[in-house]
Design an enzyme around this catalytic site. Sequence first.
Site, PDB file in Angstrom:
ATOM      1  N   SER A 103      17.671 -25.839  18.714  1.00  0.00           N
ATOM      2  CA  SER A 103      18.778 -25.040  19.252  1.00  0.00           C
ATOM      3  C   SER A 103      18.320 -23.762  19.947  1.00  0.00           C
ATOM      4  O   SER A 103      18.695 -23.489  21.094  1.00  0.00           O
ATOM      5  CB  SER A 103      19.747 -24.689  18.116  1.00  0.00           C
ATOM      6  OG  SER A 103      20.777 -23.842  18.567  1.00  0.00           O
ATOM      7  N   GLY A 334      26.819 -25.191  23.287  1.00  0.00           N
ATOM      8  CA  GLY A 334      26.676 -23.916  22.589  1.00  0.00           C
ATOM      9  C   GLY A 334      25.344 -23.245  22.874  1.00  0.00           C
ATOM     10  O   GLY A 334      25.284 -22.031  23.100  1.00  0.00           O
ATOM     11  N   ASP A 335      24.266 -24.037  22.883  1.00  0.00           N
ATOM     12  CA  ASP A 335      22.939 -23.497  23.201  1.00  0.00           C
ATOM     13  C   ASP A 335      22.926 -22.940  24.621  1.00  0.00           C
ATOM     14  O   ASP A 335      22.391 -21.861  24.876  1.00  0.00           O
ATOM     15  CB  ASP A 335      21.868 -24.586  23.090  1.00  0.00           C
ATOM     16  CG  ASP A 335      21.768 -25.174  21.698  1.00  0.00           C
ATOM     17  OD1 ASP A 335      22.227 -24.521  20.743  1.00  0.00           O
ATOM     18  OD2 ASP A 335      21.232 -26.291  21.571  1.00  0.00           O
ATOM     19  N   GLY A 336      23.517 -23.693  25.545  1.00  0.00           N
ATOM     20  CA  GLY A 336      23.570 -23.253  26.931  1.00  0.00           C
ATOM     21  C   GLY A 336      24.389 -21.992  27.092  1.00  0.00           C
ATOM     22  O   GLY A 336      24.014 -21.083  27.849  1.00  0.00           O
TER      23      GLY A 336
END
Length: 384
Positions: A103, A334-336
């Site tokens: 992540s 979410g990571d992006g």
Amino acid sequence: LNSASFYRNINNCMSSAALSQINSLINKIDNNMAESKQNESDGSIQCLMMGNPLLDISSPVDEAFMKKYDIKPSNAILAEDKHLPMYQELADKDTVQYIGGGSTLNSARVCQWMSQQKDFIGYMGCIGKDKFGQVLQDRTKEAGVNCNFMIDESTPTGTCAVCITDKERSLVANLAAANKFKIDHCSGDKAKKMIESAKLVYTAGFFITVSVDTMLMLGKECQKANKPYAINLSAEFIVSVFKDALLKVFPYVAIVFTNEDESKAFAKANNIEYSDMKELAVKISKMKSELKKPRTVIITQGCDPVVVATGDKVAEYPVLKIAKEKIIDVNGAGDGYVGGYLSQFIQGKDEATCVAAGTYAAQYIIQRAGTKLEGKPAFVAKES
């Protein structure tokens, strides 16, 4: 959870064809790859990210597979014994792929890509002294991220099973070497330079399963230097199973990233009553803090408005919807988002620009399989 036996069983059950694919991937990256060296920079960066580097083992699966191994759609968990046989099934599939991930490393790559600046992002985590570790180092450097990996010679590099159903991914992670990160690594010259020079430090919530003392140290160092320490709640199990550890770190957290489901789970775990997501964001923002400034809480809700609260101040930012047929894989959103948001925040951009950058990066990611970044971002920040 027995990570060591988990990894050994995966190795034993992998088919020769799957192992051949892995070796082929490694050879393509560098047929003559010697032991990788760390980036030659002295560690001067603008943002430091620290997390659990993993090699993803990814393949589409059907509903029967998900039910067989008790895996929920769009969920992230640590592997248990009951998950061991699924790795053989994944490895035997013609569609299996091996991708560098984790992540926080995904967020670091996106943030570096969005910034288009040399040595913008630094990254620390623990990997094994093996070919998988070499792959991760190589991929990290290719992305322009200044890496400072701790190497554990006795434990293999961590892996993550990525089960793809329709447009969702479910993650089952075996941390292996990632689980071996020690706070002592932060005492090295390059690590100290990274912590000192970074304008902001970020760790995903997943890192709390590995080194709470490191997260607490980072939070306190950021407090002393009057710079923000940011975290991501990351998954529902983090806020419930690791609630006490999270609450130790929370007073030093200046920025919290979370999605709707994680924030609701956090509220349940901490007995927070709320009428809507705006009120919840405000209440999380106003939880116990050792900081001089109010905490900022960012709650993403898919295609619904992003909620941002700083103390009593709260705002909603609409999200332009993407046609369903263009969406390929939603799990890396979410990571992006974190990478996009922080790429502008670190450069002093206003809240609306940071949110817009986060949304752009998240939408870019969900229109591709995994966190694949190509060319240059089309996002253009407003002039302050």
